[in-house]
Write a protein that holds these residues in place. Structure first.
Motif, PDB file in Angstrom:
ATOM      1  N   SER A 278       3.538  -4.451   8.182  1.00 40.34           N
ATOM      2  CA  SER A 278       2.981  -3.209   7.646  1.00 40.34           C
ATOM      3  C   SER A 278       3.827  -2.694   6.498  1.00 40.34           C
ATOM      4  CB  SER A 278       2.899  -2.142   8.740  1.00 40.34           C
ATOM      5  OG  SER A 278       4.138  -1.488   8.899  1.00 40.34           O
ATOM      6  N   SER A 279       3.305  -1.707   5.802  1.00 40.59           N
ATOM      7  CA  SER A 279       4.039  -1.051   4.719  1.00 40.59           C
ATOM      8  C   SER A 279       4.945   0.048   5.241  1.00 40.59           C
ATOM      9  CB  SER A 279       3.051  -0.481   3.699  1.00 40.59           C
ATOM     10  OG  SER A 279       2.112   0.364   4.333  1.00 40.59           O
TER      11      SER A 279
ATOM     12  N   ASP B  92      -1.685  -3.244  -3.727  1.00 40.94           N
ATOM     13  CA  ASP B  92      -1.249  -2.230  -4.688  1.00 40.94           C
ATOM     14  C   ASP B  92      -2.439  -1.702  -5.489  1.00 40.94           C
ATOM     15  OD1 ASP B  92       1.355  -2.463  -3.873  1.00 40.94           O
ATOM     16  OD2 ASP B  92       1.991  -3.741  -5.545  1.00 40.94           O
TER      17      ASP B  92
ATOM     18  N   THR C 128      -4.304   0.685  -3.344  1.00 38.75           N
ATOM     19  CA  THR C 128      -3.561   1.948  -3.272  1.00 38.75           C
ATOM     20  C   THR C 128      -3.794   2.773  -4.530  1.00 38.75           C
ATOM     21  OG1 THR C 128      -1.856   0.881  -1.909  1.00 38.75           O
ATOM     22  CG2 THR C 128      -1.274   2.968  -2.962  1.00 38.75           C
TER      23      THR C 128
ATOM     24  N   ARG D 285      -0.020  -8.810  -2.147  1.00 37.20           N
ATOM     25  CA  ARG D 285       0.614  -7.523  -2.440  1.00 37.20           C
ATOM     26  C   ARG D 285      -0.028  -6.880  -3.664  1.00 37.20           C
ATOM     27  NH1 ARG D 285       5.267  -4.688  -0.958  1.00 37.20           N
ATOM     28  NH2 ARG D 285       5.004  -2.631  -1.908  1.00 37.20           N
TER      29      ARG D 285
END
Length: 581
Positions: free
Chosen positions: A362-363, A333, A336, A329
């Motif tokens: 998925s997000s 991040d 992103t 994660r």
């Protein structure tokens, strides 16, 4: 000659020969009874040896006065080294010196003249003549020489003629900013330095020189970056009585010849891709095809499912990063945040993991069912262990942002290997692009590019849909050359100027000489130009062209070595009819 051999020439076969070498002192190692000096010239390094009790005292005294970069001449006998050095070509021998002359002493250089120097960019640029003594920089210029030499050999073999074109020419409004030169004899009037020899090479075709080339200096007054300089070099070429296919074959032949003779690589046949496909599948007109990750569009699968970000987007598009489902994660991040940087400008990043056990995560799980996610994964051809990354927004922006992410993922995964070369032709560019600010059409290449014959009828009704008879060569995601089939009829050239917003009077003033030449039997012709500096840097495995130019400018367009540009004396300005406020 002051020397009998160079510092990279002597071998075991030269043992017992008396020789004289000249060069620069790389290093002195004084162990009391024995002194060694590494002597360097552009060909290599040779070790000199001096021995207390055997070498003349005055020579010992002289060698102990040496500093780094002293220029010396040394005479002595070649002998086999007891402790050999396999890192240099002369490592099996040394020179037992009997005579030493200091040709010129030297100040201590401001940085180490070694491959791994301690000098920063600005310092090395200021003392570029010292930087050029380093092996790495010198080898780059030797490579540049070889590329130029082999280019001439190939083009000469294909019956091209090298012709020099003028450097003081006329300024034109299209393209980048010109460098201008005031005329003393014509007060208030100016020459421009050429951004390319475009119109002159077309005039040479009208003159009957059906195959022209020139390795030529060009000038553009534009903002600089790693692959740009205010003055740069092109391999500039033009051919008569040819179609696009003839040009592609001829210059694919040149590139294959250069890869073979300069790099020792047998290049495969160069694939071709249309501009439309390059933008659709890679988001760039110069895609890096050393690795996959083509774009996949998802609008039909993901819109109208309640996820507003996708529902409102003009385009939803993604890539499949194979084997990356294990990203944490924290890593996701970070990715992103990376695409949200101002340089990229994305509003966010959606991911879909295809886990090793076949499950999907998925997000955006709250908006999409397992079957929805499976349909997306199937669209990508994803397999267990893959990671799908999706960006959305306006079509052009989303593609540009995803292109940056694709290149970043390629780098992170080690897929953009500097010793691997993928060459590509990109064809069928748009002829024109519309400037919203100026409210007019601009030539995407230049105003002399011919439209595709089958699109001629669209010039009147839909100029934005007209494709150019143009082509670019791309190597590893860098455009190294481009060209086009040219307009050679006066009427069509006049129509092109009209579309670009020229009045007949403006067109005549700027390009009347070319239009008139077309009335005297201009043949069909086409050509291209390679960015010579870029080509050399790619062959050298470097991102920047700077170290492949002997005396480059810095990012502000300055030559810090000679302190240029500089102000002129008031008398000079007055003579040139220039007033400086």
């Amino acid at each position: 000659m002051l020397r009998t051999h160079t510092c990279g020439q002597l071998r075991l076969s030269d043992v017992n020969h008396t020789v004289t070498l000249c060069g620069w002192v790389q290093k002195v190692r004084d162990k009391g009874g024995m002194i060694w000096v590494d002597l360097r010239d552009r060909y290599g390094i040779t070790q000199l040896i001096f021995e207390e009790g055997k070498t003349a005292p005055e020579v010992i005294a002289r060698v102990r006065s040496l500093g780094r970069e002293y220029v010396i001449s040394a005479t002595g006998t070649v002998q086999e080294r007891l402790s050999k050095n396999d890192k240099i070509e002369t490592g099996d021998i040394e020179i037992n010196v009997t005579g030493l002359e200091i040709l010129n002493p030297a100040k201590l250089p401001p940085f180490l003249i070694e491959d791994d120097t301690d000098g920063g960019d600005e310092l090395r640029m200021k003392f570029r003549y010292l930087d050029l003594r380093r092996n790495t920089v010198r080898q780059n210029l030797v490579l540049r020489h070889k590329v130029a030499q082999q280019t001439r050999l190939y083009l000469d073999s294909q019956e091209f003629i090298e012709v020099e074109t003028p450097v003081l020419i006329k300024s034109t409004p299209e393209g980048a900013r010109d460098f201008v030169v005031p005329s003393r004899m014509n007060p208030g009037e100016f020459y421009a330095l050429p951004q390319s020899p475009q119109t002159f090479k077309q005039l040479l075709m009208v003159s009957g020189f059906d195959r022209y080339y020139q390795i030529v200096k060009c000038f553009r007054d534009e903002d600089l970056r790693a692959d740009r300089q205010p003055e740069f070099t092109q391999i500039d070429c033009e051919m008569s009585f040819v179609k696009q296919e003839d040009v592609l074959n001829m210059f694919e032949g040149l590139i294959r010849h250069l890869f073979k003779t300069v790099k020792g690589i047998d290049l495969a046949e160069v694939p071709r891709m249309t501009y439309a496909d390059a933008m659709k599948y890679y988001g760039s007109d110069k895609p890096d095809t050393r690795f996959g990750m083509p774009f996949t569009e998802l609008n039909d699968l993901v819109q109208n499912k309640g996820f507003q970000v996708f529902d409102e987007a003009e385009l939803v598009v993604g890539i499949n990063a194979e084997g990356c489902a294990g990203y944490t994660r924290k890593q996701l991040d970070e990715l992103t945040d990376w695409v949200k940087r101002p340089q990229i400008g994305a509003k966010g990043l959606v991911y879909i993991r295809l886990n090793e056990d076949g499950t999907l995560k998925s997000s955006v799980d709250k908006f999409y069912s397992e079957s929805d996610l499976k349909a997306i994964a199937d669209r990508f051809g994803a397999k267990a262990g893959d990671l799908i990354l999706v960006i959305s927004g306006r079509k052009d922006k989303a593609r540009k942002q995803l292109n940056e992410l694709r290149l970043e993922m390629g780098s992170r995964l080690g897929l953009r290997k500097p010793d691997e070369f993928k060459v590509l032709w990109v064809l069928d560019f748009p002829l024109l692009e519309y400037g919203e600010e100026e409210q007019r059409w601009f030539a995407m290449h230049h105003p002399f590019t011919a439209p595709k014959p089958e699109d001629l009828s669209l010039l009147e009704t839909d100029p934005g849909s007209v494709r150019a008879n143009a082509y670019d060569m791309v190597i590893n995601g860098t455009e190294v050359g481009g060209g086009s089939v040219r307009i050679f009829q006066k009427e069509l050239q006049g129509k092109m100027f009209e579309i670009l917003g020229f009045t007949p009077e403006e067109a005549k003033k700027q390009f009347g000489f070319l239009m008139e030449a077309f009335e005297y039997g201009a043949p069909p012709h086409a050509g291209l130009a390679f960015g010579f500096d870029r080509l050399c840097s790619i062959f050298g495995g470097a991102d920047s062209i700077r170290d492949f130019i002997a005396f480059p400018k810095n990012n502000s367009g300055r030559d810090v070595m000679i302190d240029s540009p500089s102000t002129l004396h008031e008398e000079q300005l007055k003579e040139l009819s220039i007033q400086v406020r």
